[in-house]
Design a protein around this motif. Structure first.
Motif, PDB file in Angstrom:
ATOM      1  N   TYR A 321       0.830  -1.214   0.000  1.00 17.16           N
ATOM      2  CA  TYR A 321       0.000   0.000   0.000  1.00 17.16           C
ATOM      3  C   TYR A 321       0.865   1.265   0.000  1.00 17.16           C
ATOM      4  CZ  TYR A 321      -3.896   3.009   1.457  1.00 17.16           C
ATOM      5  OH  TYR A 321      -4.862   3.981   1.514  1.00 17.16           O
ATOM      6  N   GLU A 325       1.328   4.068  -2.981  1.00 18.92           N
ATOM      7  CA  GLU A 325       1.171   5.512  -2.742  1.00 18.92           C
ATOM      8  C   GLU A 325       2.398   6.272  -3.266  1.00 18.92           C
ATOM      9  OE1 GLU A 325      -0.098   6.839   1.118  1.00 18.92           O
ATOM     10  OE2 GLU A 325       0.048   8.938   0.482  1.00 18.92           O
ATOM     11  N   GLY A 385      -5.813  12.139  -1.525  1.00 20.85           N
ATOM     12  CA  GLY A 385      -4.824  11.416  -2.343  1.00 20.85           C
ATOM     13  C   GLY A 385      -4.120  12.322  -3.324  1.00 20.85           C
ATOM     14  N   THR A 398      -6.502   9.534  -7.516  1.00 19.62           N
ATOM     15  CA  THR A 398      -6.267   8.269  -6.824  1.00 19.62           C
ATOM     16  C   THR A 398      -6.527   8.513  -5.348  1.00 19.62           C
ATOM     17  OG1 THR A 398      -4.640   7.686  -8.492  1.00 19.62           O
ATOM     18  CG2 THR A 398      -4.685   6.330  -6.503  1.00 19.62           C
ATOM     19  N   PHE A 400      -6.572   7.558  -1.641  1.00 18.44           N
ATOM     20  CA  PHE A 400      -5.950   6.691  -0.628  1.00 18.44           C
ATOM     21  C   PHE A 400      -6.684   6.818   0.703  1.00 18.44           C
ATOM     22  CE2 PHE A 400      -2.635   6.974  -3.754  1.00 18.44           C
ATOM     23  CZ  PHE A 400      -2.033   5.729  -3.704  1.00 18.44           C
ATOM     24  N   ASN A 401      -7.195   8.010   0.950  1.00 17.88           N
ATOM     25  CA  ASN A 401      -7.816   8.298   2.231  1.00 17.88           C
ATOM     26  C   ASN A 401      -9.298   8.571   1.983  1.00 17.88           C
ATOM     27  OD1 ASN A 401      -8.257   9.018   4.836  1.00 17.88           O
ATOM     28  ND2 ASN A 401      -6.909  10.795   4.830  1.00 17.88           N
ATOM     29  N   SER A 462      -8.326  -0.846  -0.845  1.00 20.16           N
ATOM     30  CA  SER A 462      -7.335  -0.585  -1.879  1.00 20.16           C
ATOM     31  C   SER A 462      -7.569   0.817  -2.461  1.00 20.16           C
ATOM     32  CB  SER A 462      -7.508  -1.657  -2.944  1.00 20.16           C
ATOM     33  OG  SER A 462      -6.667  -1.420  -4.021  1.00 20.16           O
ATOM     34  N   PRO A 463      -6.498   1.548  -2.710  1.00 20.74           N
ATOM     35  CA  PRO A 463      -6.685   2.865  -3.314  1.00 20.74           C
ATOM     36  C   PRO A 463      -7.375   2.746  -4.673  1.00 20.74           C
ATOM     37  CG  PRO A 463      -4.341   2.284  -3.152  1.00 20.74           C
ATOM     38  CD  PRO A 463      -5.084   1.229  -2.436  1.00 20.74           C
TER      39      PRO A 463
END
Ligand code: JFZ
Length: 486
Positions: A321, A325, A385, A398, A400-401, A462-463
């Motif tokens: 992960y 990133e 992200g 993208t 991520f959060n 998953s992102p």
């Protein structure tokens, strides 16, 4: 010795910090940058579009794998020769045992392709001087091992067959050559020996380019020695010669110094070479730190192990992960991300690396459109992200959060032409191409417009990527589109 190494690393660190706070000046330089601004040719454009690369550190250091005589070396495994608990003679005889029975270049190349790597950097020769190709200029090569075959040749062929470009890593430091030294030669004898070392270095580089005509770049290392720095005019000439030999050749900033011993960036603040090579296990925080240059980030999976170290329990190890990133972050700032692998002495890629390659590959399979050929986007980064962008019209978010309310908020940039506004023509999730709902989220007190993208939390953790197709339209046209997106 340990102190010397710490000293070298501090020096390197300072050097790279310097590179990040470049002050521009203008003074005549004979051996400064040959160009200002990024290269515009196709070969460089291809390099830039790679996005993701693989680094491989392989050599005889993979045999001890961080251990000797029952003791463990905690430093970088490829530096074990510099450890006082390993006799130099023992190290220098390791090649006699180098016989990687499990080595399969095609398997490595396939794994790299499945991971999504578009280029690969291989250590042709690390600081120990051991050559993975049968160099004519030294006996300390793969030809003298029980294995015998040209590993660089096998790798170049296998990776090229998978559509992956190869860049040749080459260390200027060579602990095996008698003329090599780190401090400038003083006596006539030392000078003559150093001249021999220079010729040897030149011969090997010309040999590499001649042997591997498809190699796209040279990735230099070990160029921080004062002796080498003082050779700036000669190195400049050599760089020109190598470039003439291979049009399009990509060479980073870690090869030559300028007239005043400045590395990476010359005394005027201009980049030496085609891309900034200072981002070693490190990344810029913001694109503003980069002065508009091309760059790569080379990254280890453990904290600082490039060659094979059998015991990763001694170190913090990055998770897929985090690495994903880093890939997205690098591309969002116009960089390439290069992940290092250190195969063992038998030619096996360790299971931890295979696992990571698979996880990254699974992600890339779905989302690589947000990576390859993408660059920085002018849209202001938000905490969910990163933005990457292709051309003027395709924006990738993208995430991520994942926002707790499921709304990914974007701040729409103002157009240069104040009669125009930026609209979202189309929004969808990259994974399944299903349309995403975009809502107008109003303006702030400065008149900035926000949109919310309705984005259900992704269960896998998953992102994920949202694609926005954007367009500048005249203000009066805007309502047509707003109906479409509300
Ligand atoms: C060098 C090598 O010493 C190391 O073994 C590995 O090959 C790596 C890719 O390159 O190490 C460096 C070089 C430069 C910096 C840090 C470590 N730097 O600029 O911070």
């Amino acid at each position: 010795m340990k102190n010397i190494i710490i000293f070298i690393f501090c020096g390197i660190l300072l050097g790279s910090l310097q590179a990040q706070t470049v002050k521009r000046a203008s003074m005549p330089l004979e051996h400064g940058a040959h160009r200002t601004g990024p290269r515009t040719d196709d070969a460089m454009q291809k390099w830039r579009e790679n996005g993701l690369g693989q680094f491989i550190h392989w050599g005889v250091y993979a045999i001890p794998g961080g251990h000797w005589n029952g003791e463990t070396y905690r430093g970088a495994a490829e530096w074990i020769r510099s450890w006082n608990k390993m006799p130099k003679a023992d190290y220098d005889n390791l090649y006699k045992q180098f016989n990687p029975k499990s080595f399969n270049a095609k398997q490595w190349a396939k794994q790299a392709r499945d991971m999504g790597a578009r280029y690969m950097i291989i250590t042709t020769k690390h600081h120990d001087g051991f050559c993975l190709w049968p160099s004519r200029y030294t006996g300390y090569t793969i030809a003298a091992t029980p294995y015998g075959k040209d590993i660089i040749g096998e790798l170049v062929d296998a990776y090229n067959a998978e559509g992956i470009d190869v860049t040749l890593y080459f260390s200027i430091i060579d602990w095996n050559h008698k003329g090599y030294r780190s401090s400038p030669p003083k006596t006539d004898g030392e000078k003559a020996a150093y001249e021999e070392f220079k010729q040897f270095t030149r011969n090997q580089l010309i040999e590499l380019l001649a042997n591997y005509p498809t190699a796209k770049g040279l990735w230099f290392d070990g160029t921080w020695d004062e002796a080498w720095i003082q050779q700036a005019p000669w190195v400049d000439e050599l760089e020109t010669e190598l470039r003439a030999m291979r049009p399009g050749l990509v060479i980073g900033s870690r090869f030559r110094a300028d007239d005043h011993g400045k590395r990476h960036y010359d005394s005027n603040g201009d980049l030496l070479g085609d891309y900034d090579q200072t981002w070693e296990r490190n990344m810029p925080g913001k694109i503003e730190e980069l002065n508009g240059v091309d760059w790569d980030c080379v990254m280890t999976i453990p904290e600082n192990q490039w060659g094979y170290h059998s015991d990763w329990s001694l170190t913090y190890v990055k998770k897929p992960y985090e690495l994903i990133e880093m890939i997205v972050k690098a591309v969002s700032m116009n960089g390439n991300f290069v992940l290092n692998f250190g195969p063992d002495g038998n030619g096996n890629i360790r299971p931890e690396e295979t696992h990571i390659a698979k996880e990254i590959g699974a992600w890339m399979k779905v989302n690589s459109e947000a990576i390859y050929g993408c660059k920085n986007s002018p849209w202001e980064k938000q905490d969910w992200g990163y933005y990457t962008q292709k051309g003027d019209n395709k924006l990738y978010l993208t995430v991520f959060n994942q926002p707790l309310n499921g709304q990914v908020r974007v701040k729409v940039p103002k157009c240069k032409d104040d009669q125009k506004v930026m609209i979202v023509e189309k929004a969808y999730f990259l994974a399944d191409r299903k349309a995403a709902t975009v809502k107008n989220a109003g303006r702030d007190k400065y008149g900035n417009i926000y949109y919310d993208i309705d984005s259900p939390a992704v269960k896998s953790g998953s992102p994920y990527v949202v694609v926005l197709e954007i367009k500048e339209v005249n203000k009066e046209e805007r309502d047509n589109y707003q109906q479409a997106i509300i």
